[in-house]
Write a protein that holds these residues in place. Structure first.
Motif, PDB file in Angstrom:
ATOM      1  N   LEU A 248       0.833  -1.197   0.000  1.00 51.55           N
ATOM      2  CA  LEU A 248       0.000   0.000   0.000  1.00 51.55           C
ATOM      3  C   LEU A 248       0.874   1.255   0.000  1.00 51.55           C
ATOM      4  CD1 LEU A 248      -0.031   1.638   2.965  1.00 51.55           C
ATOM      5  CD2 LEU A 248      -1.350  -0.339   3.627  1.00 51.55           C
ATOM      6  N   SER A 354      10.526  15.744  -9.138  1.00 51.18           N
ATOM      7  CA  SER A 354      10.170  16.309  -7.837  1.00 51.18           C
ATOM      8  C   SER A 354      11.422  16.820  -7.155  1.00 51.18           C
ATOM      9  CB  SER A 354       9.522  15.224  -6.978  1.00 51.18           C
ATOM     10  OG  SER A 354      10.438  14.169  -6.775  1.00 51.18           O
ATOM     11  N   CYS A 361       9.721   4.617   3.464  1.00 55.70           N
ATOM     12  CA  CYS A 361      10.095   3.322   2.869  1.00 55.70           C
ATOM     13  C   CYS A 361      11.252   3.359   1.873  1.00 55.70           C
ATOM     14  CB  CYS A 361       8.879   2.710   2.188  1.00 55.70           C
ATOM     15  SG  CYS A 361       7.545   2.363   3.332  1.00 55.70           S
TER      16      CYS A 361
HETATM   17  O1  LIG Z   1       6.302  10.249  -9.819  1.00 56.25           O
HETATM   18  C1  LIG Z   1       6.526  10.352  -8.607  1.00 56.25           C
HETATM   19  C2  LIG Z   1       5.893   9.555  -7.637  1.00 56.25           C
HETATM   20  C3  LIG Z   1       6.233   9.735  -6.300  1.00 56.25           C
HETATM   21  N1  LIG Z   1       7.135  10.663  -5.943  1.00 56.25           N
HETATM   22  C4  LIG Z   1       7.503  10.815  -4.513  1.00 56.25           C
HETATM   23  O2  LIG Z   1       7.922   9.551  -4.013  1.00 56.25           O
HETATM   24  C5  LIG Z   1       7.624   9.439  -2.634  1.00 56.25           C
HETATM   25  C6  LIG Z   1       6.880   8.146  -2.340  1.00 56.25           C
HETATM   26  O3  LIG Z   1       5.592   8.186  -2.905  1.00 56.25           O
HETATM   27  P1  LIG Z   1       4.624   6.924  -2.918  1.00 56.25           P
HETATM   28  O4  LIG Z   1       5.342   5.771  -3.459  1.00 56.25           O
HETATM   29  O5  LIG Z   1       3.393   7.326  -3.605  1.00 56.25           O
HETATM   30  O6  LIG Z   1       4.274   6.753  -1.371  1.00 56.25           O
HETATM   31  P2  LIG Z   1       4.691   5.687  -0.247  1.00 56.25           P
HETATM   32  O7  LIG Z   1       3.595   5.714   0.744  1.00 56.25           O
HETATM   33  O8  LIG Z   1       6.072   5.965   0.205  1.00 56.25           O
HETATM   34  O9  LIG Z   1       4.619   4.259  -0.953  1.00 56.25           O
HETATM   35  C7  LIG Z   1       5.790   3.557  -1.367  1.00 56.25           C
HETATM   36  O10 LIG Z   1       6.385   2.889  -0.281  1.00 56.25           O
HETATM   37  C8  LIG Z   1       5.511   1.945   0.387  1.00 56.25           C
HETATM   38  C9  LIG Z   1       6.260   1.404   1.581  1.00 56.25           C
HETATM   39  O11 LIG Z   1       7.085   0.340   1.282  1.00 56.25           O
HETATM   40  C10 LIG Z   1       5.123   0.867  -0.619  1.00 56.25           C
HETATM   41  O12 LIG Z   1       4.265  -0.073   0.015  1.00 56.25           O
HETATM   42  C11 LIG Z   1       4.415   1.513  -1.813  1.00 56.25           C
HETATM   43  O13 LIG Z   1       4.100   0.512  -2.775  1.00 56.25           O
HETATM   44  C12 LIG Z   1       5.338   2.552  -2.421  1.00 56.25           C
HETATM   45  O14 LIG Z   1       4.688   3.249  -3.483  1.00 56.25           O
HETATM   46  C13 LIG Z   1       6.817  10.692  -2.275  1.00 56.25           C
HETATM   47  O15 LIG Z   1       7.688  11.629  -1.685  1.00 56.25           O
HETATM   48  C14 LIG Z   1       6.336  11.200  -3.611  1.00 56.25           C
HETATM   49  O16 LIG Z   1       6.115  12.582  -3.601  1.00 56.25           O
HETATM   50  C15 LIG Z   1       7.776  11.446  -6.882  1.00 56.25           C
HETATM   51  O17 LIG Z   1       8.622  12.267  -6.566  1.00 56.25           O
HETATM   52  N2  LIG Z   1       7.443  11.267  -8.202  1.00 56.25           N
END
Ligand SMILES: O=c1ccn([C@@H]2O[C@H](COP(=O)(O)OP(=O)(O)O[C@H]3O[C@H](CO)[C@@H](O)[C@H](O)[C@H]3O)[C@@H](O)[C@H]2O)c(=O)[nH]1
Ligand SMILES: NC(=O)c1ccc[n+]([C@@H]2O[C@H](COP(=O)([O-])OP(=O)(O)OC[C@H]3O[C@@H](n4cnc5c(N)ncnc54)[C@H](O)[C@@H]3O)[C@@H](O)[C@H]2O)c1
Length: 543
Positions: A248, A354, A361
């Motif tokens: 998630l 970004s 994580c």
């Molecule tokens: O195109 C993108 C997508 C995300 N982000 C950044 O990446 C980070 C992580 O984003 P996201 O992955 O959406 O959130 P998390 O809640 O950290 O989820 C990640 O980490 C979790 C913990 O392991 C996993 O379960 C998920 O699958 C994985 O997406 C954030 O700072 C976002 O702003 C970017 O800069 N560019």
């Protein structure tokens, strides 16, 4: 139990057999006093049928269900006892760790499996109190509704860890697995102290067989170590360890849990291991289509989680690296990302440039992967993944440098408003938010920083800016902060207040509706200068 949750079939003998989506989880026994169960998949339960009927009045484990046929029937809920062939009863799940993963995941299991009792336990009294209150400890869209629907019915939160571990058939462990801050592997390896404590507690209190599920993200081969702890202290109890990593993402946790791309379950390839995998599969099969439940061996499941996060983070570092080149050449990173994402082999997601990825994580899990590669004598592989983090750090410092350099090389005494502090939108989670590095960078140059984030408390922000690297991932961060702690920044509950009299402002990942610190055109933040050095606005464009 509502009828209609299960499929009715008529077998050749003319007796009704009803099964859940996967055939074995729910059965209807035609109720004629001496009852019989008909289902080829559950032969072993035939011999237990009389006992189940006998136990109806005393244990409440057999449920009356109105069948679609004219006779009423008994629905029997099978449990983790599948693994040992024990009698059937209501499945009891206990989750150790009531955080961002344990809380929402267990709430959804409780919602989707009304016949399963779910108890989430934690060492943090504050967290459990909050889970039992109107103000949940984490902000996650849709979570309130799910918790309020199930709480007190089949979802409970408690600090009585021993009691609920002892009672459970399936124990999920969803505790912190922070980066080690000292000793062997400091700064890279996963600190498994919390996991080990949980495993020792399970071994201590278990009096009957248990399935222990790794929900936390752990280094590959952790299950082997956990198995040793459990078996060594088992006193004859049979433990099966499964790896069931969680995918998630915060901000979309409920959506992701309702409709996961996949559920991954790894187990031992022994008959007992396979039974345990099936038992957990049956829980998810209540709402996840069978073709999305992948089963593998333990090590593949453990490693897949680290690999998935590394791949996702690598895409962000790739596009961020390209953003630096865009700024140098006049290309627009949004246009480049759109163009390459149109290639179906690449795909459009996770290509938003970004200020750098944040969250609890990505960095932690990649560092962990790097350490594992080093330990296995694979320095080239380790270095490859290390560079994903290096680019991320570079991107954050590049952003700060551009802000400072464009304001006559100093932000000293200049007021800078930061709109949004959490690591992304729709969460109040600030763990490893790039906002911390950006604020620290600006504070290092003596800026006057004023922060606005409706989902994050002032205490949390001040604490984040005062904590040492990686300390945020220990339960101590859940304790109240001392009132005398230094407050390096101003925090306001009003966005207009934050920007009043500012020299510059920057909207961060959680700022209003922005998904991340996306930037306009290239990673370049657009500056509109009002007069000389004292009035400039940095906009990081919202998507
Ligand atoms: O195109 C993108 C997508 C995300 N982000 C950044 O990446 C980070 C992580 O984003 P996201 O992955 O959406 O959130 P998390 O809640 O950290 O989820 C990640 O980490 C979790 C913990 O392991 C996993 O379960 C998920 O699958 C994985 O997406 C954030 O700072 C976002 O702003 C970017 O800069 N560019
Ligand atoms: N946050 C995410 O989006 C996410 C997604 C997938 C996987 N994960 C992984 O899941 C695990 C948990 O992450 P989280 O974000 O939920 O962390 P968290 O800090 O929000 O929650 C962990 C909880 O475990 C509790 N805890 C620690 N030791 C305990 C013990 N011995 N007994 C009882 N409770 C104990 C802590 O008090 C804390 O409340 C980590 O391994 C993380 O990498 C996190």
């Amino acid at each position: 139990m509502k009828s209609g949750l299960v499929r009715t079939e008529r077998n050749p003998c003319g007796r009704a057999a009803i099964s859940g989506r996967n055939g074995v989880r729910k059965l209807l026994i035609p109720w004629n006093g001496s009852s019989s169960i008909v289902d080829a998949n559950v032969d072993r339960f035939l011999s237990l049928q009389q006992r189940m009927v006998d136990e109806q009045s005393t244990t409440g484990e057999i449920y009356l269900q109105k069948s679609t046929s004219s006779c009423s029937s008994l629905a029997v809920i099978f449990d983790a006892g599948l693994m040992s062939g024990r009698r059937s009863k209501m499945v009891k799940i206990c989750c150790v760790g009531a955080g961002y993963v344990g809380g929402p995941t267990m709430a959804v299991i409780a919602l989707k499996c009304p016949a399963v009792e779910v108890v989430v336990v934690d060492i943090s009294v504050a967290r459990i109190t909050a889970w039992n209150s109107e103000q949940l400890p984490i902000y996650e869209p849709g979570l309130d509704g799910v918790v309020k629907h199930c709480r007190g019915r089949n979802l409970f939160s408690s600090t009585d860890i021993e009691k609920h571990i002892a009672r459970a058939d399936i124990i999920f462990v969803s505790v912190n697995t922070p980066t080690k801050t000292r000793g062997l592997g400091a700064g890279k390896a996963a600190d498994l102290t919390y996991w080990e404590n949980a495993a020792r507690m399970i071994a201590d209190v278990a009096k009957a067989d248990k399935i222990v599920v790794e929900k936390s993200t752990v280094p590959v081969k952790t299950a082997e170590a956990i198995e040793k702890i459990l078996i060594h202290n088992s006193r004859g109890v049979n433990f099966q360890i499964l790896s069931n990593p969680e995918f998630l993402a915060e901000g979309t946790a409920i959506k992701d849990l309702f409709n996961p791309d996949r559920v991954l379950i790894g187990g031992r390839e022994t008959p007992e291991g396979k039974k345990a995998v099936q038992a957990l599969k049956q829980v998810y099969a209540n709402w996840v289509p069978e073709d999305r439940i992948i089963t593998t061996n333990l090590w593949s499941a453990e490693l897949s989680k680290l690999a998935a996060n590394a791949f996702l983070a690598q895409r962000i570092s790739s596009v961020n690296a390209i953003s630096a080149l865009c700024e140098a050449t006049g290309a627009d990173v949004a246009e480049v990302a759109y163009a390459i994402g149109k290639d179906t082999r690449i795909g459009p997601r996770f290509l938003s440039a970004s200020v750098g990825f944040g969250g609890s994580c990505f960095q932690k899990d990649i560092l962990n992967l790097v350490y594992i590669c080093e330990c296995h004598g694979l320095p080239e592989v380790a270095n490859y993944w290390k560079d994903v983090i290096k680019i991320n750090d570079y991107q954050k410092s590049r952003f700060v440098n551009r802000v400072v350099s464009s304001m006559f090389n100093t932000v000293s005494e200049k007021k800078i408003a930061v709109l949004g502090f959490a690591f992304k939108k729709d969460t109040g989670d600030t763990r490893e938010t790039p906002a911390i590095d950006v604020c620290k960078g600006l504070l290092g140059d003596k800026a006057k920083v004023c922060i606005y984030d409706p989902q994050v408390t002032e205490e949390q922000i001040q604490r984040d800016l005062a904590l040492n690297k990686f300390d945020w991932d220990h339960p101590v961060h859940l304790q109240p902060m001392s009132a005398t702690e230094v407050k390096p920044v101003a925090v306001t509950r009003d966005a207009y207040e934050a920007t009043k009299g500012r020299t510059a402002s920057a909207s961060s990942p959680s700022g209003t509706s922005s998904r991340s610190w996306t930037t306009s055109g290239s990673t370049r933040a657009c500056r509109s200068r009002r007069s000389c050095s004292t009035a400039a606005t940095w906009w990081i464009r919202r998507r």
